[in-house]
Design a protein around this motif. Structure first.
Motif, PDB file in Angstrom:
ATOM      1  N   ILE A   1      78.416 120.071  17.048  1.00  0.00           N
ATOM      2  CA  ILE A   1      78.045 120.213  15.646  1.00  0.00           C
ATOM      3  C   ILE A   1      77.684 118.762  15.085  1.00  0.00           C
ATOM      4  O   ILE A   1      78.062 118.042  15.632  1.00  0.00           O
ATOM      5  N   GLU A   2      77.326 118.858  13.817  1.00  0.00           N
ATOM      6  CA  GLU A   2      77.058 117.455  13.132  1.00  0.00           C
ATOM      7  C   GLU A   2      78.544 117.214  12.695  1.00  0.00           C
ATOM      8  O   GLU A   2      79.300 117.755  11.884  1.00  0.00           O
ATOM      9  N   LEU A   3      78.801 115.824  12.917  1.00  0.00           N
ATOM     10  CA  LEU A   3      79.953 115.079  12.333  1.00  0.00           C
ATOM     11  C   LEU A   3      79.646 114.091  11.562  1.00  0.00           C
ATOM     12  O   LEU A   3      79.861 113.081  11.798  1.00  0.00           O
ATOM     13  N   ASP A   4      79.431 114.555  10.201  1.00  0.00           N
ATOM     14  CA  ASP A   4      79.251 113.719   9.385  1.00  0.00           C
ATOM     15  C   ASP A   4      80.018 112.483   8.912  1.00  0.00           C
ATOM     16  O   ASP A   4      79.654 111.076   8.854  1.00  0.00           O
ATOM     17  N   ASP A   5      81.393 112.826   9.103  1.00  0.00           N
ATOM     18  CA  ASP A   5      82.171 111.400   8.785  1.00  0.00           C
ATOM     19  C   ASP A   5      82.233 110.455   9.950  1.00  0.00           C
ATOM     20  O   ASP A   5      82.430 109.365   9.713  1.00  0.00           O
ATOM     21  N   LEU A   6      82.190 111.083  11.296  1.00  0.00           N
ATOM     22  CA  LEU A   6      81.840 110.210  12.184  1.00  0.00           C
ATOM     23  C   LEU A   6      80.804 109.312  12.401  1.00  0.00           C
ATOM     24  O   LEU A   6      80.688 108.206  12.673  1.00  0.00           O
ATOM     25  N   GLU A   7      79.741 110.204  11.969  1.00  0.00           N
ATOM     26  CA  GLU A   7      78.357 109.342  11.981  1.00  0.00           C
ATOM     27  C   GLU A   7      78.356 108.311  10.736  1.00  0.00           C
ATOM     28  O   GLU A   7      77.833 107.353  10.965  1.00  0.00           O
ATOM     29  N   TRP A   8      79.268 108.391   9.847  1.00  0.00           N
ATOM     30  CA  TRP A   8      79.286 107.641   8.697  1.00  0.00           C
ATOM     31  C   TRP A   8      80.173 106.355   9.352  1.00  0.00           C
ATOM     32  O   TRP A   8      79.700 105.301   8.970  1.00  0.00           O
ATOM     33  N   VAL A   9      81.110 106.724  10.138  1.00  0.00           N
ATOM     34  CA  VAL A   9      82.017 105.555  10.367  1.00  0.00           C
ATOM     35  C   VAL A   9      80.957 104.810  11.661  1.00  0.00           C
ATOM     36  O   VAL A   9      80.918 103.433  11.397  1.00  0.00           O
ATOM     37  N   SER A  10      80.249 105.290  12.317  1.00  0.00           N
ATOM     38  CA  SER A  10      79.502 104.676  13.302  1.00  0.00           C
ATOM     39  C   SER A  10      78.377 103.950  12.526  1.00  0.00           C
ATOM     40  O   SER A  10      78.324 102.635  12.975  1.00  0.00           O
TER      41      SER A  10
ATOM     42  N   PHE B   1      79.953 102.203  20.957  1.00  0.00           N
ATOM     43  CA  PHE B   1      79.289 102.880  22.062  1.00  0.00           C
ATOM     44  C   PHE B   1      80.055 104.319  22.299  1.00  0.00           C
ATOM     45  O   PHE B   1      79.502 105.337  22.436  1.00  0.00           O
ATOM     46  N   ASP B   2      81.445 104.179  22.229  1.00  0.00           N
ATOM     47  CA  ASP B   2      82.074 105.500  22.525  1.00  0.00           C
ATOM     48  C   ASP B   2      81.963 106.314  21.211  1.00  0.00           C
ATOM     49  O   ASP B   2      81.988 107.435  21.501  1.00  0.00           O
ATOM     50  N   ILE B   3      81.843 105.934  20.005  1.00  0.00           N
ATOM     51  CA  ILE B   3      81.599 106.755  18.944  1.00  0.00           C
ATOM     52  C   ILE B   3      80.232 107.519  19.230  1.00  0.00           C
ATOM     53  O   ILE B   3      80.055 108.602  18.957  1.00  0.00           O
ATOM     54  N   GLU B   4      79.190 106.632  19.555  1.00  0.00           N
ATOM     55  CA  GLU B   4      78.024 107.538  19.680  1.00  0.00           C
ATOM     56  C   GLU B   4      77.816 108.402  20.823  1.00  0.00           C
ATOM     57  O   GLU B   4      77.235 109.395  20.904  1.00  0.00           O
ATOM     58  N   GLU B   5      78.641 108.136  21.979  1.00  0.00           N
ATOM     59  CA  GLU B   5      78.666 108.834  23.229  1.00  0.00           C
ATOM     60  C   GLU B   5      79.281 110.253  22.642  1.00  0.00           C
ATOM     61  O   GLU B   5      78.998 111.341  23.024  1.00  0.00           O
ATOM     62  N   TYR B   6      80.307 110.203  21.888  1.00  0.00           N
ATOM     63  CA  TYR B   6      81.202 111.462  21.221  1.00  0.00           C
ATOM     64  C   TYR B   6      80.189 112.117  20.446  1.00  0.00           C
ATOM     65  O   TYR B   6      80.064 113.491  20.677  1.00  0.00           O
ATOM     66  N   LEU B   7      79.236 111.383  19.594  1.00  0.00           N
ATOM     67  CA  LEU B   7      78.191 112.278  18.569  1.00  0.00           C
ATOM     68  C   LEU B   7      77.291 112.877  19.499  1.00  0.00           C
ATOM     69  O   LEU B   7      76.781 114.041  19.266  1.00  0.00           O
ATOM     70  N   ASN B   8      77.055 112.196  20.575  1.00  0.00           N
ATOM     71  CA  ASN B   8      75.931 112.799  21.387  1.00  0.00           C
ATOM     72  C   ASN B   8      76.466 113.909  22.218  1.00  0.00           C
ATOM     73  O   ASN B   8      75.507 114.938  22.499  1.00  0.00           O
ATOM     74  N   GLU B   9      77.622 113.960  22.322  1.00  0.00           N
ATOM     75  CA  GLU B   9      78.054 115.263  23.282  1.00  0.00           C
ATOM     76  C   GLU B   9      78.712 116.384  22.392  1.00  0.00           C
ATOM     77  O   GLU B   9      78.940 117.481  22.776  1.00  0.00           O
TER      78      GLU B   9
END
Length: 87
Positions: free
Chosen positions: A64-73, A53-61
């Motif tokens: 810029i595209e954070l490919d590495d964090l999207e990969w982790v999620s 949930f927190d990763i997705e919230e961080y990505l939504n806020e």
């Protein structure tokens, strides 16, 4: 290392693919490094769903595209689905 034209580095998992347990959440060292990079401390989470949930919230806020964090999620969500969901 090559043996009979096979690259053992591609066959044998590296240390970044082995999962380590943090408060009942299993992640690789690479995933932990990415989480640390964005200030998401794995030690504060007791539940994998809270982390996702927190990763997705961080990505939504993020602007810029954070490919590495999207990969982790994505990888953590897949792990959660295949290992923690009753089918």
């Amino acid at each position: 290392m090559d043996i009979n034209n096979l690259n053992l580095d591609e066959i044998i998992p590296s240390e970044n693919t082995f999962l380590k347990k943090y408060n009942n959440i299993y992640i690789s060292e690479k995933q932990k490094q990415v989480l640390d990079k964005y200030g998401l401390n794995i030690e504060k989470y007791n539940n994998i769903n809270e982390l996702i949930f927190d990763i997705e919230e961080y990505l939504n806020e993020s602007y810029i595209e954070l490919d590495d964090l999207e990969w982790v999620s994505q990888t953590i969500s897949e792990y959660n689905y295949y290992n923690n969901t009753n089918k």
